[in-house]
Design an enzyme around this catalytic site. Structure first.
Site, short mmCIF file in Angstrom:
data_model
loop_
_atom_site.label_atom_id
_atom_site.label_comp_id
_atom_site.label_asym_id
_atom_site.label_seq_id
_atom_site.Cartn_x
_atom_site.Cartn_y
_atom_site.Cartn_z
N GLY A 18 4.86 40.94 9.63
CA GLY A 18 5.22 41.28 8.38
C GLY A 18 5.51 40.21 7.58
N GLY A 20 7.79 39.35 3.97
CA GLY A 20 8.70 39.79 2.99
C GLY A 20 8.98 38.77 1.87
N GLY A 21 9.83 39.18 1.02
CA GLY A 21 10.07 38.43 -0.26
C GLY A 21 10.88 37.16 0.16
CG MET A 22 14.62 37.82 1.34
SD MET A 22 14.79 36.93 -0.38
CE MET A 22 14.74 38.13 -1.54
CB ALA A 23 12.14 35.52 6.11
CG ASN A 24 6.32 34.91 5.48
OD1 ASN A 24 6.48 35.73 4.72
ND2 ASN A 24 5.59 34.03 5.17
CB VAL A 25 8.66 38.86 10.99
CG1 VAL A 25 9.18 39.12 12.25
CG2 VAL A 25 10.08 38.91 10.03
CE LYS A 40 13.12 38.41 9.49
NZ LYS A 40 13.89 39.61 9.37
CG ASP A 134 17.41 44.76 2.12
OD1 ASP A 134 17.43 45.50 1.20
OD2 ASP A 134 16.52 44.00 2.60
#
Length: 665
Positions: A18, A20-25, A40, A134
């Site tokens: 995935g 996201g706005g903060m990190a990629n996994v 992550k 969150d």
């Protein structure tokens, strides 16, 4: 990051899980432990944000303390080429968002089972001072056994200052955002509780409570509109269960559950028949932010005072009455009544004004956890004012939150009074200190009392006694919050023990390499042998299997091969007719003193000794050893009559002593 890339020489990236706005996994494979993991990485655009990186690392470290089985486990934390990463437990399954889409509607006991697991995990985090911030179905995983695993702890904390500035991130979380987050206020553990209430609503109805055309519209609804009724859509849901949703999503923090434990306790009995007749939960405090509907203007209720004023104002002047005694007396009575009523009305109105000017009683509201701006609004509603603001360190409340008020909450006071407040400066920070050289167990007890999480890594050392601290993961001068800190000490296991190897038929180089690797002092001597080839080890001391430690001395004897028989000189015809005489030899020892020299901080000198005589060749090492002080040595010589011996001493590669005319005299 592309598939096949090996992070830190250990984690091979397999595929993207995935972005996201903060990190990629990513899903990756741990090449050492042979298992799948989730990796992550903080996004590239966040890598230059020093505050985000610092908080990412700090919060990630604190997450290693969380042990609840319903929280995704953190395996590793690191950095490679500026990339901050976390290695976590890989959960096979789906997130709660997809689970709701696939399984809705599902049974109420199953919903309670999922919620209780979530509450247990969040409770563990709260107990360690960690707020998720969150919580949403996308961050709650359901594994193949149907168990909950909460993820994304720490990332939300590390980038909380950036969350509301990135639209794509807000859209992902806006449906679960609390009113205080929407206002930009400081969050608390009750912020997570609000999100949990929204998640429970979604599991019960299959959708989120607030929907709109954009993020702003949804945010406005969170702190302006009342929570929609679950039972209005699904009347079969017990009122007690809907009450849990209402209680958890209360706009005012004073009405909301104070802890997840309190919410869990209430949820536990929500399906009990004993609560079948429960009434709808109603908040105690009115939400001033709710949309207000103005009522139509209504006429003022009639009162004696109003009637009197009206009568006084509406009285018309009378025409002069005939000057008869009867009419005069009649007008006088009327006039007296009107004047009396008017006087009473004025008196009552005046009394009301005076009463209104007298300060009335009110109660000091709950201000703990609020910012000063929020407190000022709350005090205004209670007809009070904000007074003196002082600050002090506090481990419970974040920086800027109110710790206490004076007078205290619920105290009866007069309107207009100024209420003094104490505001948190955040947790107290102090220098960590230098603990190297001290006993680990002693330091551990000392730091645990202060709330520090202490771990150890045991290492061998030939210089530091067993049990003493060799190094620490936190700089001595770094200022930290003790009860939020985790430290790892390297603790000496003492010198490394090992068993002596059998060196029979080894070369000198092999023995020297072994001694260097294990930190041993090697002494070498030579002897002739008919059983061992030249240059191979004949004997060793200590013998094979002896337990050794770094710094110990070992002795080996190398073979010089078979001793050659001395050849006869050509015999002179005049003197060889009968027999030839064999030459005689003399044996003696020569004492030499080998001086030690300190060189570039080294604590030992490598010494090599060469002997030239009947039994030794000057170009071969007779003995090799290491010394840490001046050492006196005895060199054995055997010389034939009329011949001279020789010796040479080499220290760290340089000849320091040499003699080519050694005799017995």
């Amino acid at each position: 990051m592309e598939s096949g890339y090996v992070l830190n020489g250990r984690y091979k990236i397999i595929d993207t899980l995935g972005e996201g706005g903060m990190a990629n996994v990513y899903v990756a494979y741990d090449l050492i432990l042979k298992r799948a993991v989730a990796v992550k990485l903080l996004r590239l655009d966040m890598q230059d944000d020093a505050r985000a990186v610092r908080r990412f690392q700090g919060e990630a470290m604190s997450l290693t303390e969380l042990t609840d089985p319903h929280i995704v486990m953190i395996y590793d934390i690191g950095e490679e080429q500026g990339l901050q990463y976390l290695v976590m437990e890989y959960v096979k399954g789906m997130d709660l968002k997809d689970y709701i889409k696939q399984e809705f509607p599902f049974s109420l006991p199953r919903i309670l089972e999922i919620m209780q697991q979530i509450l247990t995990a969040v409770g563990d985090a709260h107990a360690h001072g960690i707020i998720h911030r969150d919580l949403k179905p996308q961050n709650i995983l359901i594994d193949q056994d149907g168990n909950v695993k909460i993820t994304d702890f720490g990332i939300a904390l590390a980038v909380s200052h950036s969350t509301m500035t990135k639209t794509n991130t807000v859209m992902g979380s806006v449906h679960y955002i609390s009113p205080e987050q929407a206002r930009g206020s400081i969050v608390s553990k009750q912020t997570d509780i609000y999100s949990l209430g929204i998640i429970l609503f979604e599991m019960l109805t299959g959708h989120v409570p607030y929907r709109g055309e954009n993020a702003v519209a949804i945010i406005m609804k969170h702190y302006q509109e009342a929570m929609p009724s679950v039972r209005a859509e699904h009347p079969e849901i017990p009122q007690a269960l809907e009450n849990v949703v209402l209680h958890a999503t209360a706009k005012d923090l004073r009405d909301r559950y104070a802890s997840v434990q309190e919410m869990a306790t209430d949820l536990e009995t929500a399906l009990s028949y004993r609560r079948a007749e429960e009434k709808p939960w109603v908040p105690s405090f009115k939400n001033e932010d709710e949309t207000k509907i103005l009522a139509k203007e209504t006429p003022v209720a009639a009162t004696p005072q109003a009637d009197a004023v009206k009568a006084a104002n509406s009285a018309k002047p009378q025409s002069p009455a005939p000057k008869t005694a009867k009419k005069k007396r009649k007008w006088s009575r009327k006039k007296k009544v009107i004047l009396l009523l008017s006087f009473l009305a004025v008196l009552l109105i005046g009394t009301g004004i005076v009463y209104a000017m007298i300060p009335q009683d009110t109660t000091v509201p709950q201000l703990q956890g609020m910012t000063t701006s929020e407190a000022r609004e709350r005090l205004t509603d209670a007809h009070l004012k904000l007074g003196k603001i002082s600050q002090e360190y506090n481990d419970t409340y974040y920086y800027g939150q109110i710790i206490s008020s004076k007078p205290k909450v619920k105290t009866n006071v007069k309107e207009g009074l100024r209420i003094d407040v104490v505001v948190s400066k955040g947790p107290h920070k102090e220098k960590f200190g230098d603990y190297t050289g001290r006993q680990y167990q002693e330091v551990k007890k000392e730091l645990i009392k202060k709330g520090v999480t202490v771990q150890q890594e045991k290492v061998f050392s030939d210089k530091i006694p067993q049990g003493e601290i060799k190094s620490q993961s936190i700089s001595a001068k770094k200022k930290i919050v003790l009860n939020e800190t985790s430290v790892t000490f390297q603790v000496s296991k003492g010198t490394q023990s090992f068993k002596m190897r059998d060196f029979s038929n080894y070369t000198l180089k092999s023995v020297q390499d072994y001694a260097d690797e294990k930190g041993l002092v090697l002494n070498v001597s030579h002897e002739f042998s008919d059983d061992f080839d030249e240059g191979l080890v004949m004997r060793q001391d200590p013998p094979e299997g002896t337990v050794l430690n770094q710094g110990d001395t070992i002795n080996v004897v190398l073979s010089d091969g078979a001793q050659k028989e001395s050849s006869e000189d050509d015999k002179d015809e005049s003197s060889s007719s009968s027999s030839s005489e064999s030459s005689e030899s003399e044996q003696f020892d020569l004492t030499v003193k080998v001086p030690y020299q300190q060189n570039d901080g080294k604590k030992t000198n490598k010494i090599e000794i060469y002997i030239g005589d009947k039994n030794h060749q000057i170009d071969k090492v007779y003995q090799s050893l290491e010394i840490s002080a001046d050492q006196t040595m005895r060199l054995p010589f055997e010389l034939e009559d009329g011949k001279k011996g020789a010796y040479k001493v080499v220290r760290d590669g340089q000849v320091i002593m040499q003699k080519d005319d050694v005799t017995a005299d």
